[in-house]
Design a protein around this motif. Structure first.
Motif, PDB file in Angstrom:
ATOM      1  N   ARG A   1      41.612  33.098  42.772  1.00 20.50           N
ATOM      2  CA  ARG A   1      40.195  33.191  42.405  1.00 20.50           C
ATOM      3  C   ARG A   1      39.369  33.782  43.553  1.00 20.50           C
TER       4      ARG A   1
ATOM      5  N   LEU B   1      35.843  41.490  41.621  1.00 17.03           N
ATOM      6  CA  LEU B   1      34.707  41.586  40.708  1.00 17.03           C
ATOM      7  C   LEU B   1      33.490  42.163  41.415  1.00 17.03           C
TER       8      LEU B   1
ATOM      9  N   ALA C   1      30.484  34.828  37.435  1.00 14.26           N
ATOM     10  CA  ALA C   1      31.763  34.286  37.893  1.00 14.26           C
ATOM     11  C   ALA C   1      31.919  32.795  37.608  1.00 14.26           C
ATOM     12  N   ASN C   2      30.854  32.159  37.120  1.00 18.53           N
ATOM     13  CA  ASN C   2      30.891  30.718  36.814  1.00 18.53           C
ATOM     14  C   ASN C   2      31.280  29.919  38.061  1.00 18.53           C
TER      15      ASN C   2
ATOM     16  N   CYS D   1      35.838  29.288  40.926  1.00 19.34           N
ATOM     17  CA  CYS D   1      35.133  30.192  40.019  1.00 19.34           C
ATOM     18  C   CYS D   1      35.993  30.498  38.798  1.00 19.34           C
ATOM     19  N   PHE D   2      35.352  31.052  37.779  1.00 16.68           N
ATOM     20  CA  PHE D   2      36.019  31.657  36.629  1.00 16.68           C
ATOM     21  C   PHE D   2      36.610  30.661  35.631  1.00 16.68           C
TER      22      PHE D   2
ATOM     23  N   THR E   1      36.729  42.948  30.974  1.00 14.32           N
ATOM     24  CA  THR E   1      36.846  42.549  32.370  1.00 14.32           C
ATOM     25  C   THR E   1      37.745  43.550  33.085  1.00 14.32           C
TER      26      THR E   1
ATOM     27  N   LEU F   1      43.392  35.883  36.111  1.00 11.95           N
ATOM     28  CA  LEU F   1      42.819  34.798  35.317  1.00 11.95           C
ATOM     29  C   LEU F   1      43.628  34.621  34.049  1.00 11.95           C
TER      30      LEU F   1
ATOM     31  N   GLU G   1      39.672  32.387  30.283  1.00 12.05           N
ATOM     32  CA  GLU G   1      38.709  32.634  31.358  1.00 12.05           C
ATOM     33  C   GLU G   1      38.121  34.037  31.256  1.00 12.05           C
TER      34      GLU G   1
ATOM     35  N   LEU H   1      34.146  34.900  30.604  1.00 16.82           N
ATOM     36  CA  LEU H   1      33.377  35.767  31.499  1.00 16.82           C
ATOM     37  C   LEU H   1      32.596  36.798  30.685  1.00 16.82           C
TER      38      LEU H   1
END
Length: 233
Positions: A62, A69, A130-131, A156-157, A190, A198, A202, A206
């Motif tokens: 991640r 990203l 990215a949460n 994240c993610f 993505t 991921l 996930e 996103l």
């Protein structure tokens, strides 16, 4: 930054300098060197990860995904980060070490350096995409060159919404049109180099978060008042 940093991280000899204190997982300062060139990196081995109920082992992936990203967006918010299989304590992430004044962090920058506000708001947007579950104030740095960075993206993610951050000062602000243009492609797909790190759920989540941002056009608001990490710094 130039390709020098990625070359050192990807190909350089890795030697541990010492453990970085006050990290929830084992995190180390390492020296990376190729021939006469060298630099410092933050090394996060999978072997040093604390077991979590809501994230599978392999948080280093991640860290790499967040860097990729940021690069795909053209934002350059995350220091160069690679995955190394043959590092001293086994597979993990290596992230370029940012030289900075560690007395500065999000809260001090927001209060004392208004010129950083556009970058701070962009980090808030990145964290929603990215949460990010763990945007502490100390995870925002201003390098010695004045550049603002976000670090520590192991949490994240996630597929379920877990955003926790200290960056709520821009909540409800309109997202600049240029940034909406940057994230718009993520609503449909993505980047493959991110997606491969991921799982399918996930990746779908996103893309849906980006779709919501494009629909609302504003930075998210925490209506619960509870979406903060701990400790705050």
């Amino acid at each position: 930054m130039t390709g020098r940093e990625l070359t050192l991280l990807s190909e350089g000899r890795v030697e541990l300098v010492g453990r970085i204190p006050r990290s929830s997982n084992e995190t180390f300062l390492a020296e990376v060197s190729c021939a006469e060139d060298s630099g410092y990196a933050v090394y996060k081995p999978e072997a040093g990860e604390r077991p979590l109920s809501d994230f599978e082992p392999g948080l280093y992936r991640r860290e790499r995904a967040a860097y990729l990203l940021s690069e795909a967006l053209g934002w350059g918010l995350v220091p160069p980060t690679v995955i190394r299989e043959e590092a001293p304590l086994g597979v993990g992430s290596l992230q370029w070490f940012i030289e900075c004044d560690f007395q500065e962090h999000y809260f001090t920058l927001y209060e004392d350096a208004p010129e950083t506000h556009p970058d701070l708001a962009r980090i808030a947007l990145f964290d929603y995409v990215a949460n990010n579950t763990d945007r502490k104030s100390g995870h925002v740095l201003r390098g010695d060159d004045g550049r603002v960075w976000g670090i520590d993206h192991g949490l994240c993610f996630a597929a379920s919404f877990k955003l926790r951050t200290v960056i709520w000062d821009f909540a409800g602000h309109p997202i600049p049109a240029a940034l909406l243009e940057d994230i718009a492609p993520l609503a449909e797909a993505t980047p493959p180099e991110v997606a491969e790190l991921l799982d399918a759920g996930e990746v779908t989540a996103l893309e849906r978060r980006v779709q919501r941002l494009l629909s609302s056009g504003v930075l998210p608001v925490d209506r619960t008042g509870m979406r903060y990490p701990w400790p705050l710094v």
